[in-house]
Design a protein around this motif. Structure first.
Motif, PDB file in Angstrom:
ATOM      1  N   LYS A  84       0.827  -1.208   0.000  1.00  0.00           N
ATOM      2  CA  LYS A  84       0.000   0.000   0.000  1.00  0.00           C
ATOM      3  C   LYS A  84       0.859   1.254   0.000  1.00  0.00           C
ATOM      4  O   LYS A  84       0.558   2.242  -0.687  1.00  0.00           O
ATOM      5  N   LEU A  85       1.956   1.227   0.777  1.00  0.00           N
ATOM      6  CA  LEU A  85       2.848   2.384   0.843  1.00  0.00           C
ATOM      7  C   LEU A  85       3.441   2.700  -0.523  1.00  0.00           C
ATOM      8  O   LEU A  85       3.458   3.851  -0.960  1.00  0.00           O
ATOM      9  N   LEU A  86       3.930   1.660  -1.204  1.00  0.00           N
ATOM     10  CA  LEU A  86       4.587   1.874  -2.493  1.00  0.00           C
ATOM     11  C   LEU A  86       3.606   2.251  -3.592  1.00  0.00           C
ATOM     12  O   LEU A  86       3.993   2.812  -4.609  1.00  0.00           O
ATOM     13  N   CYS A  87       2.325   1.924  -3.406  1.00  0.00           N
ATOM     14  CA  CYS A  87       1.308   2.263  -4.415  1.00  0.00           C
ATOM     15  C   CYS A  87       0.530   3.527  -4.063  1.00  0.00           C
ATOM     16  O   CYS A  87      -0.267   4.016  -4.861  1.00  0.00           O
ATOM     17  N   SER A  88       0.730   4.036  -2.854  1.00  0.00           N
ATOM     18  CA  SER A  88      -0.047   5.194  -2.403  1.00  0.00           C
ATOM     19  C   SER A  88       0.502   6.493  -2.972  1.00  0.00           C
ATOM     20  O   SER A  88       1.542   6.536  -3.614  1.00  0.00           O
ATOM     21  N   GLU A  89      -0.163   7.556  -2.684  1.00  0.00           N
ATOM     22  CA  GLU A  89       0.258   8.873  -3.181  1.00  0.00           C
ATOM     23  C   GLU A  89       1.408   9.419  -2.354  1.00  0.00           C
ATOM     24  O   GLU A  89       2.061  10.371  -2.757  1.00  0.00           O
ATOM     25  N   ASN A  90       1.671   8.849  -1.182  1.00  0.00           N
ATOM     26  CA  ASN A  90       2.754   9.350  -0.338  1.00  0.00           C
ATOM     27  C   ASN A  90       3.555   8.182   0.228  1.00  0.00           C
ATOM     28  O   ASN A  90       3.166   7.599   1.233  1.00  0.00           O
ATOM     29  N   PRO A  91       4.670   7.769  -0.403  1.00  0.00           N
ATOM     30  CA  PRO A  91       5.207   8.378  -1.617  1.00  0.00           C
ATOM     31  C   PRO A  91       4.450   7.928  -2.843  1.00  0.00           C
ATOM     32  O   PRO A  91       3.990   6.819  -2.908  1.00  0.00           O
ATOM     33  N   SER A  92       4.317   8.830  -3.805  1.00  0.00           N
ATOM     34  CA  SER A  92       3.547   8.463  -4.990  1.00  0.00           C
ATOM     35  C   SER A  92       4.420   7.642  -5.916  1.00  0.00           C
ATOM     36  O   SER A  92       5.539   7.994  -6.197  1.00  0.00           O
ATOM     37  N   TYR A  93       3.876   6.539  -6.341  1.00  0.00           N
ATOM     38  CA  TYR A  93       4.588   5.694  -7.297  1.00  0.00           C
ATOM     39  C   TYR A  93       3.589   5.055  -8.230  1.00  0.00           C
ATOM     40  O   TYR A  93       2.786   4.235  -7.817  1.00  0.00           O
ATOM     41  N   VAL A  94       3.631   5.481  -9.458  1.00  0.00           N
ATOM     42  CA  VAL A  94       2.785   4.904 -10.485  1.00  0.00           C
ATOM     43  C   VAL A  94       3.701   4.353 -11.561  1.00  0.00           C
ATOM     44  O   VAL A  94       4.520   5.076 -12.105  1.00  0.00           O
ATOM     45  N   PRO A  95       3.608   3.054 -11.875  1.00  0.00           N
ATOM     46  CA  PRO A  95       4.474   2.485 -12.904  1.00  0.00           C
ATOM     47  C   PRO A  95       4.396   3.272 -14.198  1.00  0.00           C
ATOM     48  O   PRO A  95       3.305   3.594 -14.674  1.00  0.00           O
ATOM     49  N   ALA A  96       5.568   3.626 -14.699  1.00  0.00           N
ATOM     50  CA  ALA A  96       5.601   4.433 -15.916  1.00  0.00           C
ATOM     51  C   ALA A  96       5.078   3.641 -17.110  1.00  0.00           C
ATOM     52  O   ALA A  96       5.332   2.448 -17.238  1.00  0.00           O
ATOM     53  N   GLU A  97       4.334   4.314 -17.952  1.00  0.00           N
ATOM     54  CA  GLU A  97       3.846   3.679 -19.179  1.00  0.00           C
ATOM     55  C   GLU A  97       5.000   3.539 -20.149  1.00  0.00           C
ATOM     56  O   GLU A  97       5.789   4.463 -20.318  1.00  0.00           O
ATOM     57  N   PRO A  98       5.159   2.392 -20.762  1.00  0.00           N
ATOM     58  CA  PRO A  98       6.257   2.219 -21.714  1.00  0.00           C
ATOM     59  C   PRO A  98       6.142   3.171 -22.892  1.00  0.00           C
ATOM     60  O   PRO A  98       5.058   3.368 -23.433  1.00  0.00           O
ATOM     61  N   VAL A  99       7.283   3.770 -23.201  1.00  0.00           N
ATOM     62  CA  VAL A  99       7.312   4.686 -24.340  1.00  0.00           C
ATOM     63  C   VAL A  99       8.059   4.000 -25.480  1.00  0.00           C
ATOM     64  O   VAL A  99       9.231   3.643 -25.336  1.00  0.00           O
ATOM     65  N   TYR A 100       7.357   3.799 -26.558  1.00  0.00           N
ATOM     66  CA  TYR A 100       7.957   3.103 -27.691  1.00  0.00           C
ATOM     67  C   TYR A 100       8.490   4.123 -28.689  1.00  0.00           C
ATOM     68  O   TYR A 100       7.745   4.950 -29.218  1.00  0.00           O
ATOM     69  N   LYS A 101       9.778   4.054 -28.896  1.00  0.00           N
ATOM     70  CA  LYS A 101      10.420   4.966 -29.831  1.00  0.00           C
ATOM     71  C   LYS A 101      11.053   4.176 -30.963  1.00  0.00           C
ATOM     72  O   LYS A 101      11.551   3.074 -30.772  1.00  0.00           O
ATOM     73  N   GLU A 102      11.031   4.775 -32.103  1.00  0.00           N
ATOM     74  CA  GLU A 102      11.667   4.134 -33.250  1.00  0.00           C
ATOM     75  C   GLU A 102      13.174   4.114 -33.035  1.00  0.00           C
ATOM     76  O   GLU A 102      13.780   5.121 -32.678  1.00  0.00           O
ATOM     77  N   LYS A 103      13.769   2.942 -33.228  1.00  0.00           N
ATOM     78  CA  LYS A 103      15.197   2.805 -32.989  1.00  0.00           C
ATOM     79  C   LYS A 103      15.999   3.604 -34.003  1.00  0.00           C
ATOM     80  O   LYS A 103      15.751   3.535 -35.205  1.00  0.00           O
ATOM     81  N   LYS A 104      16.966   4.367 -33.478  1.00  0.00           N
ATOM     82  CA  LYS A 104      17.794   5.187 -34.351  1.00  0.00           C
ATOM     83  C   LYS A 104      18.878   4.346 -35.016  1.00  0.00           C
ATOM     84  O   LYS A 104      19.338   3.354 -34.466  1.00  0.00           O
ATOM     85  N   ALA A 105      19.271   4.773 -36.182  1.00  0.00           N
ATOM     86  CA  ALA A 105      20.361   4.093 -36.885  1.00  0.00           C
ATOM     87  C   ALA A 105      21.663   4.359 -36.133  1.00  0.00           C
ATOM     88  O   ALA A 105      21.888   5.451 -35.606  1.00  0.00           O
ATOM     89  N   PHE A 106      22.513   3.355 -36.089  1.00  0.00           N
ATOM     90  CA  PHE A 106      23.770   3.492 -35.363  1.00  0.00           C
ATOM     91  C   PHE A 106      24.792   4.257 -36.199  1.00  0.00           C
ATOM     92  O   PHE A 106      25.090   3.887 -37.339  1.00  0.00           O
TER      93      PHE A 106
END
Length: 322
Positions: A84-106
């Protein structure tokens, strides 16, 4: 009776112990004598790695990775309360939504015409000029423009660059610039090749460790020196699981069927020792495993090379003073 959902348990388990401590209880952390390692002010035998978040409470012989396990086994918090502590607003912790980025050329960073600055930097880390020159001539090390970073290059079977790790040579407030070049493929990690064919590959956590160990061995180019680009170490409750083999080592072995020996040169700290044991178990029976960790607890080969260089410098100063 309070209860928590599977989703809450999953979300709570995603926060690492080092993230929790640095974000919400930084006053409990104090630097230990080992690189990248911290202690707790209220538990002297507690060690935690800032790079992997792996922690170990030596006096209780327990360890882990997540903030959830830390709260339960170190702070004595009940399971439901910790979730409950880790999911509560204090401290607030919301799993970040995955951000899909196009892979850059090396693309490799631009080269600087000389490599005098990185030579001076690496020499200050105890690495010999012969080893630096060997890597430069093999085109796996150079100085970038315009920031003069040391660039450690990984190449494929056709010697085409496929990976690069940039290490800043100017530390600011104890921190240095470190980053993988965009588009890098971890399969093709930095590897110092031998002068002639060899049946042995030594594995390290960092490029400087590989160069430092080569220096300590008199500059011998008698084996492959492969950097893993990250290590796999035990996680909570899974000390006997089948580990995920390092992708760089696995690919290297497939491309080099002549290899018969694997020399383990990870750091001599909690994470490094754990990775060493897991790699040994993963490949023993198929290869001869040689454990060769730095002899000083908490050290890596970069530390040992720098220590020896400083000792030699002091000896020369004493001789001049006679």
């Amino acid at each position: 009776m309070a209860w928590v959902s599977k989703e809450e348990i999953k979300a709570a388990g995603e926060m690492t112990a080092i993230e929790y401590l640095q974000r919400y209880q930084p006053q409990r952390l104090k630097k230990s004598s080992a690189r990248y390692e911290w202690e707790l002010t209220d538990h002297d035998s507690f060690k935690i790695s800032e790079r992997t978040s792996l922690w170990h409470w030596k006096s209780r012989d327990i360890g882990g990775l997540s903030a959830l396990r830390f709260l339960i086994y170190v702070d004595g918090m009940p399971f439901v309360e910790a979730v409950k502590l880790l999911c509560s607003e204090n401290p607030s912790y919301v799993p970040a939504e995955p951000v899909y980025k196009e892979k850059k050329a090396f693309v490799l960073p631009e080269r600087y015409p000389t490599w005098n600055r990185i030579r001076q930097y690496l020499s200050g880390r105890g690495i010999s000029n012969a080893v630096i020159k060997y890597c430069v001539e093999k085109q796996i090390l150079y100085e970038s423009a315009p920031y003069h970073n040391a660039v450690f290059v990984g190449v494929d079977e056709k010697q085409k660059p496929r990976y690069a790790f940039l290490r800043g040579i100017y530390d600011k407030q104890g921190k240095s610039f470190r980053i993988e070049q965009a588009g890098s493929e971890k399969t093709y990690a930095f590897c110092i090749p031998p002068e002639e064919k060899s049946v042995r590959v030594a594995v390290y956590e960092a490029a400087i460790d590989a160069m430092a160990h080569m220096t300590l061995e008199g500059g011998r180019a008698d084996k492959y020196r492969l950097v893993l680009g990250g290590i796999s170490a035990p996680k909570e409750g899974q000390s006997h699981r089948v580990m995920k083999k390092p992708v760089a080592l696995e690919h290297f072995l497939k491309q080099h069927p002549e290899i018969r020996e694997i020399e383990l040169c990870t750091d001599n700290d909690f994470a490094g020792r754990g990775a060493c044991e897991h790699i040994k178990k993963a490949y023993e029976g198929s290869y001869q495993m040689i454990e060769n960790l730095p002899q000083i607890d908490g050290a890596d080969y970069g530390d040992l090379a720098k220590q020896r260089a400083e000792q030699r410098k002091q000896c020369k100063q004493v001789e001049r003073g006679r």
